[in-house]
Design a protein around this motif. Structure first.
Motif, PDB file in Angstrom:
ATOM      1  N   LYS A  49      13.500  35.567  -3.911  1.00  0.00           N
ATOM      2  CA  LYS A  49      12.093  35.935  -3.795  1.00  0.00           C
ATOM      3  C   LYS A  49      11.453  36.383  -5.096  1.00  0.00           C
ATOM      4  O   LYS A  49      10.279  36.747  -5.132  1.00  0.00           O
TER       5      LYS A  49
ATOM      6  N   LEU B 293      10.793  49.280   2.919  1.00  0.00           N
ATOM      7  CA  LEU B 293       9.454  48.703   3.003  1.00  0.00           C
ATOM      8  C   LEU B 293       9.486  47.374   3.764  1.00  0.00           C
ATOM      9  O   LEU B 293      10.556  46.816   4.038  1.00  0.00           O
ATOM     10  N   GLU B 294       8.315  46.881   4.118  1.00  0.00           N
ATOM     11  CA  GLU B 294       8.219  45.654   4.917  1.00  0.00           C
ATOM     12  C   GLU B 294       8.867  44.454   4.235  1.00  0.00           C
ATOM     13  O   GLU B 294       9.389  43.553   4.889  1.00  0.00           O
ATOM     14  N   ASP B 295       8.812  44.416   2.897  1.00  0.00           N
ATOM     15  CA  ASP B 295       9.397  43.281   2.177  1.00  0.00           C
ATOM     16  C   ASP B 295      10.882  43.478   1.881  1.00  0.00           C
ATOM     17  O   ASP B 295      11.468  42.759   1.073  1.00  0.00           O
ATOM     18  N   LYS B 296      11.488  44.483   2.564  1.00  0.00           N
ATOM     19  CA  LYS B 296      12.920  44.783   2.440  1.00  0.00           C
ATOM     20  C   LYS B 296      13.299  45.398   1.091  1.00  0.00           C
ATOM     21  O   LYS B 296      14.479  45.466   0.736  1.00  0.00           O
ATOM     22  N   THR B 297      12.319  45.836   0.313  1.00  0.00           N
ATOM     23  CA  THR B 297      12.615  46.635  -0.871  1.00  0.00           C
ATOM     24  C   THR B 297      12.604  48.102  -0.437  1.00  0.00           C
ATOM     25  O   THR B 297      12.375  48.413   0.740  1.00  0.00           O
TER      26      THR B 297
ATOM     27  N   ARG C  32       8.595  50.565 -10.760  1.00  0.00           N
ATOM     28  CA  ARG C  32       9.566  49.699 -10.095  1.00  0.00           C
ATOM     29  C   ARG C  32      10.821  49.524 -10.944  1.00  0.00           C
ATOM     30  O   ARG C  32      10.728  49.329 -12.153  1.00  0.00           O
TER      31      ARG C  32
ATOM     32  N   PRO D 290      10.178  42.111  -8.353  1.00  0.00           N
ATOM     33  CA  PRO D 290       8.890  42.788  -8.246  1.00  0.00           C
ATOM     34  C   PRO D 290       8.203  42.821  -9.611  1.00  0.00           C
ATOM     35  O   PRO D 290       8.859  42.796 -10.649  1.00  0.00           O
TER      36      PRO D 290
ATOM     37  N   GLN E 134       9.869  52.110  -6.555  1.00  0.00           N
ATOM     38  CA  GLN E 134      10.273  51.017  -5.680  1.00  0.00           C
ATOM     39  C   GLN E 134      11.476  50.338  -6.305  1.00  0.00           C
ATOM     40  O   GLN E 134      11.581  50.236  -7.533  1.00  0.00           O
TER      41      GLN E 134
END
Length: 308
Positions: A300, A86-90, A3, A303, A102
């Motif tokens: 948020k 991705l679903e979490d907007k990353t 990441r 990561p 990521q």
């Protein structure tokens, strides 16, 4: 999966300048790409600010790489072959060697390329068994026989991908591909060393003819030349293109695309295709991505296991 806060696709002047500015702001930055693929690598520059005499583009590019690394950016000399939101907007990034990353933000600095024509009659088969995008069209060849013509990462990635759909996959290297057989050893792909001459078929692709009289029966021909084309690569991100030519990525003054967290700079955003423009836009993109990451982390949190 490793990441990073910011991943930059492209190791030309725009991408490197973006990397210099974002890395100086203490972000974890990964720059992906092959320097020799940059237009600057084989150019000579004499119209850039501060250089009274002609300067070798390769030297300038290598100096920029060293500068970006000095400020902490990581450079990986591999092409990106897959980008996803991705679903979490990353953002998810996969390279030709199947390394996976990521990021909180993406900077697209891939440049543009002109598609080379392999066959005189290519146009008549487009959409009738001839494709330039495996990721777009592989699904239509489930259980069929296909051949991939390629000379780099896009071709290898395409051949591997098609093994998940097609009954039989052939690969024709258009020039010497380093580590070809090693790359394909775990995939049911048959390599053909013959030189292709023409596509066969009337209203639909039925095969491929080679030098020496050999023919191959296939339902589909995929042409994937060099690094994965910019527009094919970024298509899954959903970024908007310019409404006039649909050839360049639409950005605002902050180099922000229409997808939050995705920035673009350099030749990819349109003419003039000049070094000065690429560097200037790279600067803006790097600073804008930095501000976006700071805000995203405040909302948020970063990561886990961000590379430093």
């Amino acid at each position: 999966m490793e990441r990073y806060e910011i991943i930059i696709i492209g190791v030309g002047p725009a991408g490197l300048q973006a990397g210099i500015h974002s890395a100086r702001r203490k972000h974890s930055v990964l720059i992906l790409g092959k320097p020799e693929a940059s237009a600057l690598y084989s150019a000579h520059i004499e119209n850039y600010f501060g250089f009274a005499e002609k300067v070798d583009g390769k030297e300038l590019l290598l100096a920029g790489m060293a500068q970006a690394q000095k400020f902490g950016a990581h450079i990986l000399k591999e092409d990106a072959v897959k980008l996803e939101v991705l679903e979490d907007k990353t953002f998810f990034v996969e390279t030709e060697r199947e390394k996976k990353f990521q990021a909180l933000a993406l900077i697209l600095a891939i440049g543009v390329k002109r598609k080379k024509r392999i066959f005189k009659t290519e146009e008549q088969y487009v959409g009738k068994g001839l494709s330039y995008c495996v990721d777009c069209d592989a699904w239509f060849y489930r259980g069929k026989r296909v051949v991939v013509l390629g000379d780099g990462s896009a071709g290898l990635h395409g051949a591997k991908t098609l093994t998940q759909f097609a009954q039989k996959v052939y690969f024709v290297p258009l020039k010497e591909v380093e580590g070809l057989y090693e790359e394909l050893k775990d995939f049911p792909v048959e390599v053909l060393e013959d030189k292709p001459l023409e596509i066969l078929g009337e209203d639909q692709v039925t095969g491929l003819a080679f030098e020496g009289g050999k023919t191959l029966e296939v339902d589909g021909v995929f042409i994937e030349i060099g690094a994965k084309g910019a527009l094919e690569l970024i298509a899954p991100l959903g970024v908007e293109l310019d409404p006039e030519t649909f050839s360049f990525v639409k950005v605002d003054k902050k180099m922000q695309t229409t997808v939050e967290g995705v920035f673009a700079c350099g030749d990819l955003t349109g003419p003039p295709l000049q070094l000065a423009k690429a560097v200037g836009e790279g600067c803006i993109a790097g600073l804008s991505a930095s501000e976006f990451v700071k805000q995203a982390k405040a909302v948020k949190g970063a990561p886990q296991d961000i590379n430093k």
